[in-house]
Design a protein around this motif. Structure first.
Motif, mmCIF file in Angstrom:
data_model
loop_
_atom_site.group_PDB
_atom_site.id
_atom_site.type_symbol
_atom_site.label_atom_id
_atom_site.label_comp_id
_atom_site.label_asym_id
_atom_site.label_seq_id
_atom_site.Cartn_x
_atom_site.Cartn_y
_atom_site.Cartn_z
ATOM 1 N N ASN A 196 0.808 -1.230 0.000
ATOM 2 C CA ASN A 196 0.000 0.000 0.000
ATOM 3 C C ASN A 196 0.835 1.271 0.000
ATOM 4 O O ASN A 196 0.335 2.340 0.343
ATOM 5 C CB ASN A 196 -0.967 0.023 1.191
ATOM 6 N N ARG A 199 0.663 5.212 -5.208
ATOM 7 C CA ARG A 199 -0.566 5.882 -5.596
ATOM 8 C C ARG A 199 -1.548 4.842 -6.137
ATOM 9 O O ARG A 199 -1.715 3.777 -5.558
ATOM 10 C CB ARG A 199 -0.272 6.972 -6.635
ATOM 11 N N GLN A 200 -2.149 5.134 -7.285
ATOM 12 C CA GLN A 200 -3.196 4.278 -7.806
ATOM 13 C C GLN A 200 -2.645 3.176 -8.717
ATOM 14 O O GLN A 200 -1.551 3.291 -9.261
ATOM 15 C CB GLN A 200 -4.203 5.103 -8.621
ATOM 16 N N THR A 221 -2.179 1.660 -2.811
ATOM 17 C CA THR A 221 -2.612 3.007 -2.445
ATOM 18 C C THR A 221 -2.330 3.390 -0.991
ATOM 19 O O THR A 221 -2.870 2.817 -0.051
ATOM 20 C CB THR A 221 -4.110 3.223 -2.754
ATOM 21 N N MET A 225 -3.979 9.025 -0.801
ATOM 22 C CA MET A 225 -4.343 8.973 -2.212
ATOM 23 C C MET A 225 -5.748 8.401 -2.387
ATOM 24 O O MET A 225 -6.299 7.796 -1.471
ATOM 25 C CB MET A 225 -3.306 8.159 -2.996
ATOM 26 N N ASP A 230 -8.567 5.791 -10.018
ATOM 27 C CA ASP A 230 -8.903 7.194 -9.783
ATOM 28 C C ASP A 230 -9.325 7.836 -11.097
ATOM 29 O O ASP A 230 -8.565 7.850 -12.057
ATOM 30 C CB ASP A 230 -7.692 7.933 -9.209
ATOM 31 N N GLY A 256 -6.082 4.205 0.798
ATOM 32 C CA GLY A 256 -6.545 5.453 0.212
ATOM 33 C C GLY A 256 -7.681 6.091 0.976
ATOM 34 O O GLY A 256 -8.216 5.538 1.927
#
Length: 334
Positions: A196, A199-200, A221, A225, A230, A256
């Motif tokens: 994790n 980002r995406q 994520t 984020m 996304d 996220g």
């Protein structure tokens, strides 16, 4: 997408080192250039590890530079499955990019067309330890494209996004320009963020007729984020998000702040987001969707378990929520 028929260029024949010991950017670029100039075909990566090195260290200086291989129209990058490894070094911003330098306002003139990545594994030489300076380090950076297939690939331990489909980045790298993104499919891929700390899995900043289906997302994520996917056309007012379908995916242990599938739009967009369909996805356990956008939205046949929040949608015009199956969850609807 039909299989491109044309020449086949083996990257080993252009000097690529499959041991992972040395930089392969020049060799891969030579194969890409040859295939594109011949009218299209396949750049083939036999089993092995191919290192992508850059010119500076973004983890230290945080500045965006031009690194990686420039993919060109008509080129399909094909491997032998997870044994064909593209390893992004921590000195490089990208593995592959389309890197246009002028705004694209008409289609297909000026665009990159008919490209694909199939049966490859993308890794990072130094996964984890996410900080904001690393968030632009992307494995596939696709600027303004028409006709893009990403199929049966593995994305493992990236820093920024595994895939970012975006507007054109100006040559000074300080601003974004208009682009046309059409006909993109991401299917049958595995996105494993390991811990994790990234980002995406997929960031969609601009796109029409985009399908994200039959993929597995897990361990993606960081806490600041949006989520595994996304939808965020936030950089150019002329971006268009239209006819997007996200279906038959599985999501496990997604971090996220905005849900497994997150999104937001700025108030100055010329064309409002519309026709987004999210259906037949499995989410265990997590917050399904966190969307803050003006759109036409269909959420259909969703199965989620042990989720604190099932659904949060704001500023939505025309929404249908059909066929939910929720287990051990507390639902929240806005």
């Amino acid at each position: 997408f039909n299989q491109i028929k044309g020449m086949v260029a083996n990257v080993l024949d252009h000097g690529a080192d499959k041991t992972g010991a040395t930089d392969c950017v020049a060799a891969i670029q030579a194969a890409v250039d040859l295939v594109s100039a011949a009218g299209g075909g396949v750049v083939f990566f036999p089993a092995g590890t191919y290192k992508i090195m850059g010119t500076s260290n973004p983890k230290v200086n945080g500045g965006r530079v031009l690194d990686g291989v420039k993919i060109k129209s008509g080129v399909w990058c094909e491997g032998e499955g997870p044994s064909s490894i593209i390893e992004v070094d921590d000195t490089s911003w990208y593995a592959f990019h389309t890197r246009l330098t002028a705004a694209v306002t008409t289609s297909p003139a000026g665009n990159v067309t008919n490209i694909a990545f199939r049966n490859l594994k993308f890794t990072h030489s130094a996964a984890g330890s996410f900080v904001s300076a690393e968030q632009e380090q992307i494995q596939l950076f696709i600027e303004s494209v028409e006709g893009c297939l990403i199929e049966n690939c593995t994305f493992y331990g990236w820093w920024g996004d595994a895939i970012c489909i975006a507007p054109v980045l100006a040559s000074d790298t300080a601003s974004w320009l208009s682009s046309v993104v059409k006909n993109v499919r991401i299917t049958g891929c595995l996105f494993d963020g390991i811990d994790n700390e990234n980002r995406q899995g997929v960031s969609l900043l601009n796109g029409q007729n985009v399908e994200i289906d039959s993929n597995t997302f897990k361990n993606t994520t960081t806490s600041t984020m949006p989520g595994a996917i996304d939808i965020e056309p936030e950089v150019v007012a002329t971006d268009v998000i239209k006819s997007v379908s996200i279906h038959d995916n599985q999501f496990y242990n997604i971090g996220g702040t905005g849900g497994v599938i997150g999104g937001a739009t700025p108030g100055d967009m010329v064309t409002l987001v519309q026709d987004v369909a999210i259906y037949d996805n499995i989410l265990i356990p997590m917050h399904l969707v966190g969307l803050d956008m003006h759109l036409l939205l269909l959420i259909h046949r969703v199965h989620t378990t042990q989720s604190k929040y099932h659904l949060s949608v704001t500023r939505c015009t025309g929404m249908a929520l059909l066929g939910r199956r929720v287990s051990d969850s507390v639902e929240s609807h806005n």
